[in-house]
Design an enzyme around this catalytic site. Structure first.
Site, PDB file in Angstrom:
ATOM      1  N   ARG A  46      40.306  -2.618 -51.252  1.00  0.00           N
ATOM      2  CA  ARG A  46      40.793  -4.121 -50.908  1.00  0.00           C
ATOM      3  C   ARG A  46      40.011  -5.380 -51.424  1.00  0.00           C
ATOM      4  O   ARG A  46      40.980  -6.679 -51.527  1.00  0.00           O
ATOM      5  CB  ARG A  46      38.609  -4.207 -50.449  1.00  0.00           C
ATOM      6  CG  ARG A  46      37.991  -5.620 -49.971  1.00  0.00           C
ATOM      7  CD  ARG A  46      36.560  -5.452 -49.285  1.00  0.00           C
ATOM      8  NE  ARG A  46      35.753  -5.136 -49.398  1.00  0.00           N
ATOM      9  CZ  ARG A  46      34.788  -4.641 -51.102  1.00  0.00           C
ATOM     10  NH1 ARG A  46      34.786  -5.418 -51.318  1.00  0.00           N
ATOM     11  NH2 ARG A  46      34.589  -3.732 -50.938  1.00  0.00           N
ATOM     12  N   TYR A  98      45.595 -26.087 -33.176  1.00  0.00           N
ATOM     13  CA  TYR A  98      45.972 -23.781 -33.074  1.00  0.00           C
ATOM     14  C   TYR A  98      44.341 -24.382 -32.876  1.00  0.00           C
ATOM     15  O   TYR A  98      43.086 -24.447 -33.127  1.00  0.00           O
ATOM     16  CB  TYR A  98      46.450 -23.491 -33.932  1.00  0.00           C
ATOM     17  CG  TYR A  98      46.024 -22.206 -34.181  1.00  0.00           C
ATOM     18  CD1 TYR A  98      44.857 -21.190 -34.558  1.00  0.00           C
ATOM     19  CD2 TYR A  98      46.661 -21.746 -32.449  1.00  0.00           C
ATOM     20  CE1 TYR A  98      44.891 -20.015 -33.679  1.00  0.00           C
ATOM     21  CE2 TYR A  98      46.338 -19.684 -31.900  1.00  0.00           C
ATOM     22  CZ  TYR A  98      45.365 -19.192 -32.671  1.00  0.00           C
ATOM     23  OH  TYR A  98      45.250 -18.445 -31.923  1.00  0.00           O
ATOM     24  N   ASP A 170      48.097 -25.984 -43.299  1.00  0.00           N
ATOM     25  CA  ASP A 170      48.322 -25.556 -42.976  1.00  0.00           C
ATOM     26  C   ASP A 170      50.008 -25.647 -42.163  1.00  0.00           C
ATOM     27  O   ASP A 170      50.463 -26.765 -41.223  1.00  0.00           O
ATOM     28  CB  ASP A 170      48.102 -24.871 -41.287  1.00  0.00           C
ATOM     29  CG  ASP A 170      48.172 -23.926 -40.642  1.00  0.00           C
ATOM     30  OD1 ASP A 170      47.317 -23.910 -39.745  1.00  0.00           O
ATOM     31  OD2 ASP A 170      48.972 -23.548 -40.433  1.00  0.00           O
ATOM     32  N   LYS A 195      54.268 -15.839 -38.246  1.00  0.00           N
ATOM     33  CA  LYS A 195      55.206 -16.331 -37.715  1.00  0.00           C
ATOM     34  C   LYS A 195      55.929 -16.008 -38.559  1.00  0.00           C
ATOM     35  O   LYS A 195      56.300 -15.518 -38.575  1.00  0.00           O
ATOM     36  CB  LYS A 195      54.494 -17.446 -37.448  1.00  0.00           C
ATOM     37  CG  LYS A 195      52.711 -17.872 -37.049  1.00  0.00           C
ATOM     38  CD  LYS A 195      52.980 -17.330 -35.326  1.00  0.00           C
ATOM     39  CE  LYS A 195      51.556 -17.432 -34.717  1.00  0.00           C
ATOM     40  NZ  LYS A 195      50.476 -16.562 -35.405  1.00  0.00           N
TER      41      LYS A 195
HETATM   42  C1  LIG Z   1      48.930 -17.630 -32.398  1.00  0.00           C
HETATM   43  C2  LIG Z   1      49.185 -19.036 -32.282  1.00  0.00           C
HETATM   44  N1  LIG Z   1      48.858 -19.873 -33.611  1.00  0.00           N
HETATM   45  C3  LIG Z   1      48.553 -18.679 -34.468  1.00  0.00           C
HETATM   46  C4  LIG Z   1      48.100 -20.009 -35.771  1.00  0.00           C
HETATM   47  C5  LIG Z   1      46.863 -19.688 -36.553  1.00  0.00           C
HETATM   48  C6  LIG Z   1      46.824 -18.356 -36.968  1.00  0.00           C
HETATM   49  O1  LIG Z   1      46.780 -17.518 -37.426  1.00  0.00           O
HETATM   50  P1  LIG Z   1      46.662 -15.578 -36.914  1.00  0.00           P
HETATM   51  O2  LIG Z   1      47.456 -15.606 -37.484  1.00  0.00           O
HETATM   52  O3  LIG Z   1      46.714 -15.822 -35.377  1.00  0.00           O
HETATM   53  O4  LIG Z   1      45.018 -15.459 -36.944  1.00  0.00           O
HETATM   54  C7  LIG Z   1      46.985 -20.485 -37.606  1.00  0.00           C
HETATM   55  N2  LIG Z   1      47.173 -21.651 -37.609  1.00  0.00           N
HETATM   56  C8  LIG Z   1      48.387 -21.953 -36.748  1.00  0.00           C
HETATM   57  C9  LIG Z   1      48.728 -23.689 -36.930  1.00  0.00           C
HETATM   58  C10 LIG Z   1      48.874 -20.899 -36.351  1.00  0.00           C
HETATM   59  O5  LIG Z   1      49.802 -21.135 -35.309  1.00  0.00           O
HETATM   60  C11 LIG Z   1      50.408 -19.676 -31.118  1.00  0.00           C
HETATM   61  O6  LIG Z   1      49.668 -20.670 -31.636  1.00  0.00           O
HETATM   62  O7  LIG Z   1      50.917 -18.873 -30.677  1.00  0.00           O
END
Ligand SMILES: C=C(NCc1c(COP(=O)(O)O)cnc(C)c1O)C(=O)O
Length: 379
Positions: A46, A98, A170, A195
């Protein structure tokens, strides 16, 4: 080392036990100790795992930083940054985010006494009236999800340094290949690794990167204590994806540019959001802080209501209607009902996330197939 070489080698020496060139998947939860506390630097997965450490060192190197931490999702990384705060603290953030970030801010951390200000940050000085002795953190996305606002990282950083605030950027939409916020003054960079960095829509993961040793120690404490840490298999998959990040981003940028120009004058397109256009409100900032404009594009459909927008979004054969972005496959998304559904309609419409807005994540397929798909779907 240059980016492409770091993507392939950073954090990944041949395995010290076997010489394996590819980092092994250390599928273990715990590690032998010669006597209590006498171990080889690993106690429990962890907190520390060799495969994940290789990934974290690679992520740090890609952002020209010293310290990286990987989380089980982007939201897990966001959660860890917010856990640096205490009740009564205030956060300044953008007005286009987001949906999941908006949700964790308003539905989770507001409950713990954190106050959030959602501002138009197109000019850094817009923050100034909202900064007080309770302000601790500034959280920005740039480009923003989904209306592609560009926020001047250096301009915001000048203020946060002066006021001794933590600036987190971000960097998901740009990826480290196109933009390095720490070089521009950010204290922490956050990524949804899910992503572009993973790049194959086969892993959910997040990351934080920093150059500040105390921030790293504080964030590691939260990461180990709260446990939102990813396993070695996913870490291996992301290490594997990173090796082509530079090649994939080039292809995303090339395809993105072609499609942006195709859509710019399309009779069915009303507004188009893409930072590469000279008439983008902060195009000059985009040019200054980004090395390319990426593969994310949003459009509104001329005269289309929700029903017509749904019809069109289900009309594609190559673009897949699905949440997420940044993978090799092209995706199309309807933010109002999918990724930004958790944002109240009146809030999201203030920044243009309206019912006939569609967001495209342009992949690396052959551009002729993508253009033909758009032509047919929009007909
Ligand atoms: C799933 C999507 N976004 C996740 C996302 C997140 C969250 O990431 P996750 O790995 O989905 O928890 C944070 N910041 C941005 C700019 C993001 O686009 C989407 O926009 O389709």
């Amino acid at each position: 080392m240059k980016f492409a070489t770091k993507a392939i080698h950073a954090g990944q020496e041949p395995d010290p036990t076997t010489g394996a060139v590819m980092t092994p998947i250390y599928q273990t939860s715990t590690y032998w100790q010669k006597s209590p506390g006498d171990n080889k630097g690993y106690e429990y997965s962890r907190g520390t795992n060799p495969t994940r450490k290789a990934l974290e060192d690679c992520l740090a190197a890609l952002e020209n930083a010293k310290y990286g931490l990987a989380f089980s999702s982007g939201m897990g990384a966001t959660d860890a940054v917010l856990k640096l705060l205490s009740p009564g603290d205030e956060v300044i953030t953008g007005n286009d985010l987001y949906g999941g970030s908006y949700r964790i801010f308003t539905k989770i951390f507001t409950k713990y006494g954190i106050k959030f200000h959602f501002l138009d940050l197109s000019k850094p000085e817009n923050m100034l009236p909202y900064i007080n002795d309770k302000t601790k953190l500034v959280w920005i996305e740039t480009p923003t999800n989904p209306t592609m606002q560009i926020i001047d990282i250096e301009g915001v950083a000048k203020i946060t340094k002066e006021k001794n605030l933590i600036l987190t950027v971000d960097n998901t939409f740009a990826s480290p290949y196109l933009q390095n916020p720490i070089d521009l003054g950010a204290d922490i960079v956050m990524h949804s690794v899910t992503k572009y960095i993973g790049g194959h829509s086969d892993v959910v993961m997040g990351a934080l990167v920093t150059n500040d040793e105390q921030l790293y120690k504080d964030l590691w404490f939260i990461y180990n204590a709260c446990g939102a840490t990813p396993g070695p298999q996913d870490s291996f998959l992301v290490l594997r994806g990173i090796k082509t990040l530079h090649l994939r981003m080039k292809a995303h940028c090339e395809n993105g540019e072609r499609i942006a120009h195709y859509l710019k004058n399309h009779p069915k397109v009303d507004k188009i959001y893409w930072p590469g256009f000279e008439d983008h409100p902060n195009h000059d900032v985009a040019i200054r802080q980004m090395r390319g404009f990426g593969g994310m594009i949003s459009i509104t459909l001329k005269g289309a209501d929700l029903q017509e927008t749904f019809r069109i979004s289900s009309n594609f054969k190559v673009f897949t209607l699905a949440e997420s972005l940044g993978g090799v496959e092209s995706l199309i998304n309807h933010p109002a009902t999918m990724t930004h559904g958790s944002i109240p309609k009146e809030e999201r419409e203030k920044v243009g996330v309206i019912d006939n807005l569609l967001r495209l994540s342009v992949g690396v397929e052959d551009i002729d197939d993508l253009l033909e798909d758009l032509e047919n779907a929009l007909a």
